[in-house]
Design an enzyme around this catalytic site. Sequence first.
Site, PDB file in Angstrom:
ATOM      1  N   ARG A   1       4.873 -12.638   9.806  1.00  0.00           N
ATOM      2  CA  ARG A   1       5.557 -11.384   9.632  1.00  0.00           C
ATOM      3  C   ARG A   1       6.974 -11.463  10.182  1.00  0.00           C
ATOM      4  O   ARG A   1       7.197 -12.104  11.199  1.00  0.00           O
ATOM      5  CB  ARG A   1       4.833 -10.364  10.501  1.00  0.00           C
TER       6      ARG A   1
ATOM      7  N   LYS B   1       4.174   0.727   9.973  1.00  0.00           N
ATOM      8  CA  LYS B   1       4.321   1.926   9.144  1.00  0.00           C
ATOM      9  C   LYS B   1       3.827   3.168   9.879  1.00  0.00           C
ATOM     10  O   LYS B   1       4.358   4.255   9.690  1.00  0.00           O
ATOM     11  CB  LYS B   1       3.540   1.757   7.836  1.00  0.00           C
TER      12      LYS B   1
ATOM     13  N   GLU C   1       0.881  -1.154   0.000  1.00  0.00           N
ATOM     14  CA  GLU C   1       0.000   0.000   0.000  1.00  0.00           C
ATOM     15  C   GLU C   1       0.926   1.212   0.000  1.00  0.00           C
ATOM     16  O   GLU C   1       1.801   1.303   0.871  1.00  0.00           O
ATOM     17  CB  GLU C   1      -0.842  -0.040   1.277  1.00  0.00           C
TER      18      GLU C   1
HETATM   19  P1  ATP Z   1      -0.270  -1.687   6.775  1.00  0.00           P
HETATM   20  O1  ATP Z   1      -1.127  -2.673   6.029  1.00  0.00           O
HETATM   21  O2  ATP Z   1      -0.464  -1.659   8.251  1.00  0.00           O
HETATM   22  O3  ATP Z   1      -0.209  -0.339   6.160  1.00  0.00           O
HETATM   23  P2  ATP Z   1       1.868  -3.387   6.003  1.00  0.00           P
HETATM   24  O4  ATP Z   1       3.194  -3.409   6.666  1.00  0.00           O
HETATM   25  O5  ATP Z   1       1.036  -4.597   5.984  1.00  0.00           O
HETATM   26  O6  ATP Z   1       1.187  -2.185   6.673  1.00  0.00           O
HETATM   27  P3  ATP Z   1       1.643  -3.304   3.143  1.00  0.00           P
HETATM   28  O7  ATP Z   1       2.039  -2.214   2.233  1.00  0.00           O
HETATM   29  O8  ATP Z   1       0.235  -3.699   3.167  1.00  0.00           O
HETATM   30  O9  ATP Z   1       2.104  -2.857   4.562  1.00  0.00           O
HETATM   31  O10 ATP Z   1       2.566  -4.557   2.900  1.00  0.00           O
HETATM   32  C1  ATP Z   1       2.884  -5.046   1.630  1.00  0.00           C
HETATM   33  C2  ATP Z   1       3.211  -6.492   1.711  1.00  0.00           C
HETATM   34  O11 ATP Z   1       4.309  -6.706   2.581  1.00  0.00           O
HETATM   35  C3  ATP Z   1       2.056  -7.297   2.265  1.00  0.00           C
HETATM   36  O12 ATP Z   1       1.929  -8.484   1.512  1.00  0.00           O
HETATM   37  C4  ATP Z   1       2.460  -7.582   3.674  1.00  0.00           C
HETATM   38  O13 ATP Z   1       1.889  -8.766   4.115  1.00  0.00           O
HETATM   39  C5  ATP Z   1       3.982  -7.664   3.552  1.00  0.00           C
HETATM   40  N1  ATP Z   1       4.607  -7.309   4.817  1.00  0.00           N
HETATM   41  C6  ATP Z   1       4.413  -6.187   5.528  1.00  0.00           C
HETATM   42  N2  ATP Z   1       5.114  -6.216   6.669  1.00  0.00           N
HETATM   43  C7  ATP Z   1       5.775  -7.393   6.688  1.00  0.00           C
HETATM   44  C8  ATP Z   1       6.678  -8.021   7.603  1.00  0.00           C
HETATM   45  N3  ATP Z   1       7.028  -7.428   8.748  1.00  0.00           N
HETATM   46  N4  ATP Z   1       7.159  -9.230   7.293  1.00  0.00           N
HETATM   47  C9  ATP Z   1       6.813  -9.822   6.140  1.00  0.00           C
HETATM   48  N5  ATP Z   1       5.986  -9.295   5.236  1.00  0.00           N
HETATM   49  C10 ATP Z   1       5.465  -8.086   5.493  1.00  0.00           C
HETATM   50 MG    MG Z   2      -0.985  -4.464   4.812  1.00  0.00          MG
END
Ligand code: ATP
Ligand code: MG
Length: 563
Positions: A267, A277, A42
């Site tokens: 994660r 984030k 995102e």
């Molecule tokens: P949010 O959804 O809270 O804004 P997010 O960290 O999930 O934050 P995204 O941009 O949705 O951010 O993440 C993009 C991809 O990266 C998604 O597939 C998510 O599952 C993966 N991802 C995010 N954080 C992690 C992590 N700490 N370890 C592994 N994969 C991650």
């Molecule tokens: Mg996310």
Amino acid sequence: MTDNREEPIEERRSLHFIEQIIEEDIRNNKNDGRVHTRFPPEPNGYLHIGHAKSICLNFGLAKNYNGKCNLRFDDTNPSKEEQEYVDSIKQDVRWLGFDWGDREFYASDYFETLYEYGVKLIRKGKAYVCDLSAGEISNNRGTPVVPATPSPYRNRSVEENLDLFTRMKQGEFPDGSRTLRARIDLASPNMHMRDPVLYRIMHAHHHRTGDNWCIYPMYDFAHGQSDSIEGITHSVCTLEFEVHRPLYDWFIRELEIFTPQQIEFARLNVSYTVMSKRKLLELVTGGFVNGWDDPRMPTISGLRRRGYTPEAIRLFADKVGVAKRDNVIEFALLEHCLREELNKRSLRVMAVMNPVKVVIDNYPEGHTEELTAINNPEDPAAGTRLVPFSGEIFIEKEDFMENPPRKYFRLSPGTEVRLRYAYFVTCVGVEKDENGEVKVIHCTYDPASQGGNSPDGRKVQGTIHWVSAQHAIKAEARLYDHLFLREDPDNVEEGQDYKDFLNPDSLKITECMAEPGVLNAKPFGKYQFERVGYFSVDPDTKPQKPVFNRTVSLKDSWTKHTR
Ligand code: ATP
Ligand code: MG
């Protein structure tokens, strides 16, 4: 620890559970044996080391199974998303070494299709326009054991729903006044199935679709369908989406569209840092760090500026593996991977962090000479360089002790040490200031030991680094420590905040004395200051005043775990 990443995966370790699923699917010719993954950020912040794990996994699976991996921006929330983030994400994925070819997609590309999906659900009696506010919907949600209270709008006719949804799209209603909701199961133990919101009204400018839309799909109504539209076979995501899976599957079934298989993994969490984030944004906007690429940040841009290499991050992603349960990886493992890579590629130079002057009493007055030094013992192709030497040099304060304890092998009165690449020197006296602090150390040298080689087989115990005083370059060294004092800054007691545990000493700026060759240092150039640590040239560097970030110290605290 051996490094055998060049071998095919099956030869170097057993398959992880996602690889097992994929191989089984290929055996069964599911999706004609196709493997198609995606990395779906995102664009509401900069990528961090957790995202790097996901990038390496998704692009890595595609590569290993002759498949494809899309880069898809899940840009459904215009209030938090920006082009700046899109640009940084693309830069970071590329820098990590991955290529999405012409497959750069955006959920916003599918807004029209998603809208049609909403209409289709309405026609099937599976969605309705609801006039409750967000607060009311939430109050009516019930608990896992108490069913939700039905919305009074749940039984609107298809015609009325179609009319209202069209008018929502046309902008007739104010923000928050209505939503489109799925009509599923108010008693489901899975709260996500209790008539979730699919569309909300938001008169907001979108970074790609501009003002075309004033209704936006919820993430849950966009993510799975976007995967479906792109023909994603294996939709790899993090564990928190496991409870969303029944909903995603419900959409796919009701819409009768291609079925991606969602697979969840844990994660990545790393000690001494935060990965949310929201928190990273707060650190930036609150001025707790100097921007997203502050070398203390766990962002990819921060790690890059700190001096990490893509290879080090990929090695780390590989070593942490793919887990099904949440865990915390030690920061020391990340640094261990970093050292392995930097050791291979860093140019060695000599720099003195806390200088004290040494005068070599018997060195010819006014004489200088150039001595040959090896650029990288790990890489013969890196060659050698000439380093100027003279009768006055700087060494580290801590490499001299007037009254040394036993087993102190560095310089002390009466002892002989090797100056790296130069000569054997023996300390013959010191000059002190009025506080009794050593100001100048006097030595004699053995001219026959040129190059630091023993002239007669006699041994010295210590080898120390130095720079010639008249040739030394003053450089700025930025010394970093963990951003947080606690291993688990997220795990705070009530009334505490993760920011309470910020390390006040996470950045120290000092001046060091370096050999003149560092004047050629280019931003992001990788150096090992011999015996001190790995350093990377900061983009702030100036031609006459190099600026170095200490990437990591030399001492590996990880290997003790494994040996
Ligand atoms: P949010 O959804 O809270 O804004 P997010 O960290 O999930 O934050 P995204 O941009 O949705 O951010 O993440 C993009 C991809 O990266 C998604 O597939 C998510 O599952 C993966 N991802 C995010 N954080 C992690 C992590 N700490 N370890 C592994 N994969 C991650
Ligand atoms: Mg996310």
